[in-house]
Scaffold this active site. Structure first.
Site, short mmCIF file in Angstrom:
data_model
loop_
_atom_site.label_atom_id
_atom_site.label_comp_id
_atom_site.label_asym_id
_atom_site.label_seq_id
_atom_site.Cartn_x
_atom_site.Cartn_y
_atom_site.Cartn_z
N SER A 78 0.96 -1.18 -0.02
CA SER A 78 0.00 -0.13 0.20
C SER A 78 0.69 1.28 -0.01
O SER A 78 2.07 1.44 0.29
CB SER A 78 -1.04 0.16 1.15
OG SER A 78 -1.85 -1.07 1.10
N1 SAH Z 1 -0.64 -4.93 4.17
C1 SAH Z 1 -0.02 -5.18 2.78
C2 SAH Z 1 -0.86 -4.86 1.91
C3 SAH Z 1 -1.04 -5.86 0.62
S1 SAH Z 1 -2.20 -5.96 -0.47
C4 SAH Z 1 1.33 -4.31 2.76
O1 SAH Z 1 1.72 -3.72 3.70
O2 SAH Z 1 2.09 -4.88 1.95
C5 SAH Z 1 -3.43 -6.92 0.47
C6 SAH Z 1 -3.26 -8.47 0.57
O3 SAH Z 1 -4.21 -9.13 1.02
C7 SAH Z 1 -2.49 -9.13 -0.88
O4 SAH Z 1 -1.30 -9.78 -0.31
C8 SAH Z 1 -3.70 -10.17 -0.90
O5 SAH Z 1 -3.06 -11.61 -1.30
C9 SAH Z 1 -4.16 -10.28 0.51
N2 SAH Z 1 -5.69 -11.15 0.82
C10 SAH Z 1 -6.74 -10.71 -0.04
N3 SAH Z 1 -7.70 -11.43 0.46
C11 SAH Z 1 -7.40 -11.96 1.61
C12 SAH Z 1 -7.90 -12.87 2.42
N4 SAH Z 1 -9.18 -13.20 2.55
N5 SAH Z 1 -7.08 -13.50 3.71
C13 SAH Z 1 -5.71 -13.11 3.67
N6 SAH Z 1 -5.27 -11.98 2.83
C14 SAH Z 1 -6.01 -11.85 1.69
#
Ligand code: SAH
Length: 212
Positions: free
Chosen positions: A59
């Site tokens: 993000s």
């Molecule tokens: N907090 C992260 C943001 C990553 S983007 C950072 O600081 O980099 C969001 C992430 O959510 C992705 O890696 C995606 O694979 C994950 N995601 C999507 N649906 C999910 C679910 N139901 N349970 C766990 N992870 C999930």
């Protein structure tokens, strides 16, 4: 490395309205470039989201800061994050003295986040699976942060939040969401504050979107 760049980034965050000093201190401490693939590291301290593979993103720093400020975690709080991704958001919260639990559904991202947590000696509890059902074993949590865009607020996350705790979650369609900041005031009652115009990758799972 990149100390000056991190200080500049913190100045940008301040200008954009991040006032919580504990949040700003965490942004000085956590080296965002270490959470990125090598070819991307030179861009680590620009205020932009960046690709981390598998169609997912780390993000934008402002978004991480805004959500963390909204969550307002206190030292020793237990916080659950859904969507570990690169691990950066979890590391920011961890550096605020918090006990962090984080769930990622993609095995490759889960593995690389675990590796970086180990390398930096961050004692963060990780799990690979569908975060829309939460992580009951360690509930209730003082706060829950969802870093992927959801169609609804998953009922299990509401249940696993302690009374008095906050749940920060982007709600909307697959492209644009409104950040919902829910405060649990009793077992059944929540107060919600909404902040529009965020863009996250979709939350996929039982109480999220369908997909791969
Ligand atoms: N907090 C992260 C943001 C990553 S983007 C950072 O600081 O980099 C969001 C992430 O959510 C992705 O890696 C995606 O694979 C994950 N995601 C999507 N649906 C999910 C679910 N139901 N349970 C766990 N992870 C999930």
């Amino acid at each position: 490395m990149f100390e000056a760049e991190r200080e500049e980034l913190v100045e940008i965050l301040k200008q954009r309205g991040i006032t919580n000093q504990r949040v700003l201190d965490a942004f000085i401490k956590v080296e965002r470039h270490l959470f990125l693939p090598e070819i991307m590291q030179q861009h680590a301290y620009k205020d932009v989201a960046l690709p981390i593979g598998l169609g997912q993103t780390i993000s934008q720093p402002y978004t991480v800061a805004f959500m963390t400020q909204a969550l307002d975690p206190q030292p020793q709080n237990r916080i659950l994050e859904i969507g570990t991704g690169s691990g950066y958001q979890a590391a920011i919260i961890y550096e605020m003295g918090v006990r962090v639990f984080t769930i990622e559904r993609h095995l490759e991202l889960y593995n690389s986040a675990m590796k970086i947590f180990d390398k930096l000696n961050l004692k963060i509890a990780t799990r690979c699976g569908d975060g829309t059902i939460g992580w009951e074993e360690f509930s209730p949590y003082d706060g829950i942060i969802v870093t992927a865009g959801a169609p609804i607020v998953p009922t299990n996350l509401k249940k696993q939040l302690a009374v008095g705790g906050k749940l920060v979650i982007p709600i909307g369609d697959k492209k644009i969401q409104t950040l919902n900041i829910l405060t649990k005031i009793s077992e059944e009652k929540f107060i919600t504050r909404e902040v529009p115009y965020f863009a996250f990758v979709p939350l996929i799972g039982k109480e999220g979107w369908n997909g791969k």
